[in-house]
Design a protein around this motif. Sequence first.
Motif, PDB file in Angstrom:
ATOM      1  N   SER A   7       0.911  -1.501   0.045  1.00 36.17           N
ATOM      2  CA  SER A   7      -0.078   0.034   0.084  1.00 36.17           C
ATOM      3  C   SER A   7       0.910   1.734  -0.047  1.00 36.17           C
ATOM      4  CB  SER A   7      -0.885  -0.289   1.336  1.00 36.17           C
ATOM      5  OG  SER A   7      -0.086  -0.312   2.359  1.00 36.17           O
ATOM      6  N   GLY A   8       0.523   2.138  -0.185  1.00 36.27           N
ATOM      7  CA  GLY A   8       0.687   3.086  -0.393  1.00 36.27           C
ATOM      8  C   GLY A   8       1.184   4.273  -1.079  1.00 36.27           C
ATOM      9  N   SER A  21       4.338   0.696   2.188  1.00 33.57           N
ATOM     10  CA  SER A  21       4.372  -0.227   3.329  1.00 33.57           C
ATOM     11  C   SER A  21       3.989  -1.867   2.376  1.00 33.57           C
ATOM     12  CB  SER A  21       2.941   0.104   4.249  1.00 33.57           C
ATOM     13  OG  SER A  21       3.381   1.369   4.753  1.00 33.57           O
ATOM     14  N   CYS A  22       4.218  -2.817   3.138  1.00 34.54           N
ATOM     15  CA  CYS A  22       4.281  -3.576   3.134  1.00 34.54           C
ATOM     16  C   CYS A  22       3.898  -5.004   4.108  1.00 34.54           C
ATOM     17  CB  CYS A  22       5.099  -4.595   2.187  1.00 34.54           C
ATOM     18  SG  CYS A  22       4.934  -6.657   1.843  1.00 34.54           S
ATOM     19  N   ALA A  23       2.823  -5.520   4.360  1.00 40.29           N
ATOM     20  CA  ALA A  23       1.867  -6.003   5.231  1.00 40.29           C
ATOM     21  C   ALA A  23       1.515  -7.519   4.944  1.00 40.29           C
ATOM     22  CB  ALA A  23       0.751  -5.059   5.938  1.00 40.29           C
ATOM     23  N   ASN A  79       4.683  -6.950  11.520  1.00 38.04           N
ATOM     24  CA  ASN A  79       4.900  -7.760  10.021  1.00 38.04           C
ATOM     25  C   ASN A  79       5.120  -7.283   8.926  1.00 38.04           C
ATOM     26  OD1 ASN A  79       5.137 -10.128  12.251  1.00 38.04           O
ATOM     27  ND2 ASN A  79       3.304 -10.974  11.101  1.00 38.04           N
ATOM     28  N   THR A  80       5.721  -5.952   9.096  1.00 37.37           N
ATOM     29  CA  THR A  80       5.396  -4.992   8.363  1.00 37.37           C
ATOM     30  C   THR A  80       6.900  -4.374   7.587  1.00 37.37           C
ATOM     31  OG1 THR A  80       3.120  -3.765   8.859  1.00 37.37           O
ATOM     32  CG2 THR A  80       4.411  -2.708   7.242  1.00 37.37           C
TER      33      THR A  80
END
Length: 122
Positions: A7-8, A21-23, A79-80
Amino acid sequence: QVQLVESGGGLVQAGGSLRLSCAASGRTFSFSKYAMVWFRQAPGKERDFVAAISWSGGGTRYADSVKGRFTISRDNAKNTVYLQMNSLKPEDTAVYYCAARPTVVASKVDYWGQGTQVTVSS
């Protein structure tokens, strides 16, 4: 099942900044045991390495094209993984993917995200 959700992304003018971001999620996925990597793919081009961070966050690597402008970081409690992108250029326009692989320098990627579009206007 492992999921990496970026996202972002968005549209930004040259010289601007974005933070991706990557979750990560998944019952069998131990985020803190993987190096995390950002790749990007521009239209008509191959997917290229951008940045990587070790499982602990203590080691990082960057493509020459983004050194000094991009910063990769991670929060294992969330976890990101993040990619702070500053001084963006039109040539940074691409779909950005996060990925998980065993080490920072490993060639094999175990998991991919679906990607987020970054567009930098001149």
